[in-house]
Scaffold this motif. Sequence first.
Motif, mmCIF file in Angstrom:
data_model
loop_
_atom_site.group_PDB
_atom_site.id
_atom_site.type_symbol
_atom_site.label_atom_id
_atom_site.label_comp_id
_atom_site.label_asym_id
_atom_site.label_seq_id
_atom_site.Cartn_x
_atom_site.Cartn_y
_atom_site.Cartn_z
ATOM 1 N N GLY A 239 0.782 -1.222 0.000
ATOM 2 C CA GLY A 239 0.000 0.000 0.000
ATOM 3 C C GLY A 239 0.816 1.275 0.000
ATOM 4 N N LYS A 240 2.117 1.167 -0.285
ATOM 5 C CA LYS A 240 2.951 2.373 -0.313
ATOM 6 C C LYS A 240 2.580 3.197 -1.531
ATOM 7 N N TYR A 241 2.347 4.474 -1.302
ATOM 8 C CA TYR A 241 1.879 5.338 -2.369
ATOM 9 C C TYR A 241 3.023 6.092 -3.034
ATOM 10 N N GLN A 242 4.090 6.379 -2.289
ATOM 11 C CA GLN A 242 5.198 7.154 -2.830
ATOM 12 C C GLN A 242 6.521 6.535 -2.390
ATOM 13 N N LEU A 243 7.443 6.379 -3.339
ATOM 14 C CA LEU A 243 8.758 5.797 -3.070
ATOM 15 C C LEU A 243 9.828 6.794 -3.484
ATOM 16 N N VAL A 244 10.710 7.147 -2.539
ATOM 17 C CA VAL A 244 11.799 8.087 -2.821
ATOM 18 C C VAL A 244 13.113 7.320 -2.864
ATOM 19 N N ILE A 245 13.740 7.315 -4.037
ATOM 20 C CA ILE A 245 15.019 6.627 -4.246
ATOM 21 C C ILE A 245 16.110 7.680 -4.351
ATOM 22 N N ALA A 246 17.038 7.690 -3.407
ATOM 23 C CA ALA A 246 18.098 8.699 -3.372
ATOM 24 C C ALA A 246 19.424 8.087 -3.812
ATOM 25 N N ILE A 247 20.090 8.763 -4.742
ATOM 26 C CA ILE A 247 21.393 8.338 -5.248
ATOM 27 C C ILE A 247 22.412 9.390 -4.832
ATOM 28 N N GLY A 248 23.427 8.983 -4.061
ATOM 29 C CA GLY A 248 24.355 9.970 -3.527
ATOM 30 C C GLY A 248 25.800 9.764 -3.949
ATOM 31 N N CYS A 249 26.486 10.871 -4.184
ATOM 32 C CA CYS A 249 27.942 10.859 -4.350
ATOM 33 C C CYS A 249 28.494 11.947 -3.428
ATOM 34 N N THR A 250 29.734 12.316 -3.584
ATOM 35 C CA THR A 250 30.341 13.255 -2.634
ATOM 36 C C THR A 250 29.691 14.629 -2.687
ATOM 37 N N GLY A 251 29.663 15.225 -3.892
ATOM 38 C CA GLY A 251 29.134 16.580 -4.010
ATOM 39 C C GLY A 251 27.741 16.665 -4.595
ATOM 40 N N GLY A 252 27.255 15.573 -5.144
ATOM 41 C CA GLY A 252 25.916 15.572 -5.715
ATOM 42 C C GLY A 252 25.795 16.233 -7.070
ATOM 43 N N LYS A 253 26.908 16.288 -7.832
ATOM 44 C CA LYS A 253 26.865 16.980 -9.121
ATOM 45 C C LYS A 253 27.177 16.083 -10.309
ATOM 46 N N HIS A 254 27.971 15.035 -10.107
ATOM 47 C CA HIS A 254 28.437 14.250 -11.254
ATOM 48 C C HIS A 254 27.886 12.829 -11.275
ATOM 49 N N ARG A 255 28.458 11.957 -10.432
ATOM 50 C CA ARG A 255 28.108 10.537 -10.471
ATOM 51 C C ARG A 255 26.657 10.278 -10.079
ATOM 52 N N SER A 256 26.208 10.892 -8.999
ATOM 53 C CA SER A 256 24.835 10.650 -8.549
ATOM 54 C C SER A 256 23.817 11.157 -9.559
ATOM 55 N N VAL A 257 24.108 12.294 -10.183
ATOM 56 C CA VAL A 257 23.195 12.856 -11.184
ATOM 57 C C VAL A 257 23.121 11.941 -12.403
ATOM 58 N N THR A 258 24.274 11.440 -12.820
ATOM 59 C CA THR A 258 24.310 10.531 -13.966
ATOM 60 C C THR A 258 23.472 9.287 -13.705
ATOM 61 N N VAL A 259 23.714 8.636 -12.575
ATOM 62 C CA VAL A 259 23.001 7.389 -12.266
ATOM 63 C C VAL A 259 21.513 7.656 -12.049
ATOM 64 N N ALA A 260 21.182 8.766 -11.391
ATOM 65 C CA ALA A 260 19.775 9.103 -11.167
ATOM 66 C C ALA A 260 19.055 9.314 -12.497
ATOM 67 N N ASN A 261 19.691 9.993 -13.435
ATOM 68 C CA ASN A 261 19.080 10.219 -14.746
ATOM 69 C C ASN A 261 18.840 8.906 -15.485
ATOM 70 N N ILE A 262 19.798 8.000 -15.395
ATOM 71 C CA ILE A 262 19.659 6.717 -16.070
ATOM 72 C C ILE A 262 18.525 5.899 -15.447
ATOM 73 N N LEU A 263 18.437 5.909 -14.116
ATOM 74 C CA LEU A 263 17.353 5.195 -13.441
ATOM 75 C C LEU A 263 16.002 5.818 -13.792
ATOM 76 N N TYR A 264 15.939 7.135 -13.815
ATOM 77 C CA TYR A 264 14.701 7.830 -14.183
ATOM 78 C C TYR A 264 14.246 7.428 -15.589
ATOM 79 N N ASP A 265 15.179 7.463 -16.545
ATOM 80 C CA ASP A 265 14.841 7.087 -17.927
ATOM 81 C C ASP A 265 14.357 5.643 -17.996
ATOM 82 N N TYR A 266 14.994 4.766 -17.238
ATOM 83 C CA TYR A 266 14.617 3.352 -17.235
ATOM 84 C C TYR A 266 13.200 3.160 -16.700
ATOM 85 N N LEU A 267 12.906 3.801 -15.571
ATOM 86 C CA LEU A 267 11.583 3.655 -14.955
ATOM 87 C C LEU A 267 10.490 4.295 -15.808
#
Length: 283
Positions: A239-267
């Motif tokens: 019954g979970k209505y909202q799921l927040v998936i957080a992807i983290g790297c050191t500064g939050g500008k490069h690696r985490s953004v890349t992986v988050a974008n790829i996961l977003y496109d996939y979903l």
Amino acid sequence: MKFVIITGLSGAGKSQAMKCMEDLGFYCVDNLPPVLIPKFAELCFSNRGEIQKIALVIDIRGRKFFNDLFKSLDQLKNNGYKYEILFLDASDETLIKRFKETRRVHPLNTEGRIIDGINSERQRLEELKLRADKIINTSDMTPGELKEEIKKVYIEGTNNNIIISVLSFGFKKGIPLDADLVFDVRFLPNPHYIPELKEFTGNDKNVRDYVMKWPESIDFVKKLNDLIDFLIPYYEREGKYQLVIAIGCTGGKHRSVTVANILYDYLKEKGHRVKINHRDVPK
């Protein structure tokens, strides 16, 4: 009859939700004393079909009257009246920002710090949140987006389709408080140390190409997609209505953004209701 009780944190969007419900044809009542809910329900359910959709906004503005809420909810159940609870939530940072922008005081702490009022309210609403049928986190929502989510739940009948928020962040600024799943990608090669990539972000093709050229990056993304595919049906079953998936790297500008974008496109490609937010990328 659809009988909905709207509640949640002050500043999370209950007033906006009520306006949306009115637009959808609900008869709405704001700040009804909880002790009156059973009697009000009795009147509504005995109106011979004249009113089919009811929404009540109940929250801690009721002060000491709010303490009657659970007794009233139990009475509704005992009397055979079916109801749903819609709980609106938001992160502490978002709530503080909204209170400051509107120059409002928190109803539980009119003379002190806003965060103290928020913490007190969270404690008082903890049990009510556990009883909620739907929980919407409005931290990254505009009023228009909140309206669309409410329409999907109460009009379009897609309430079993979980809302997925993919969030990139930097660990040096803290883990997002509303994250359900947190993945650390600091093990991937860091574009920050490549002079020609440092000033770009994971939204740029050159950074994305660099991050994803390594075998460990490709393997991680595949395993991450597989894990999320495995988990989503079970979250929906619970019954979970909202799921927040957080992807983290050191500064939050490069690696985490890349992986988050790829996961977003996939979903998104798989037809999920998904949003993305890069918390630590300059707007």
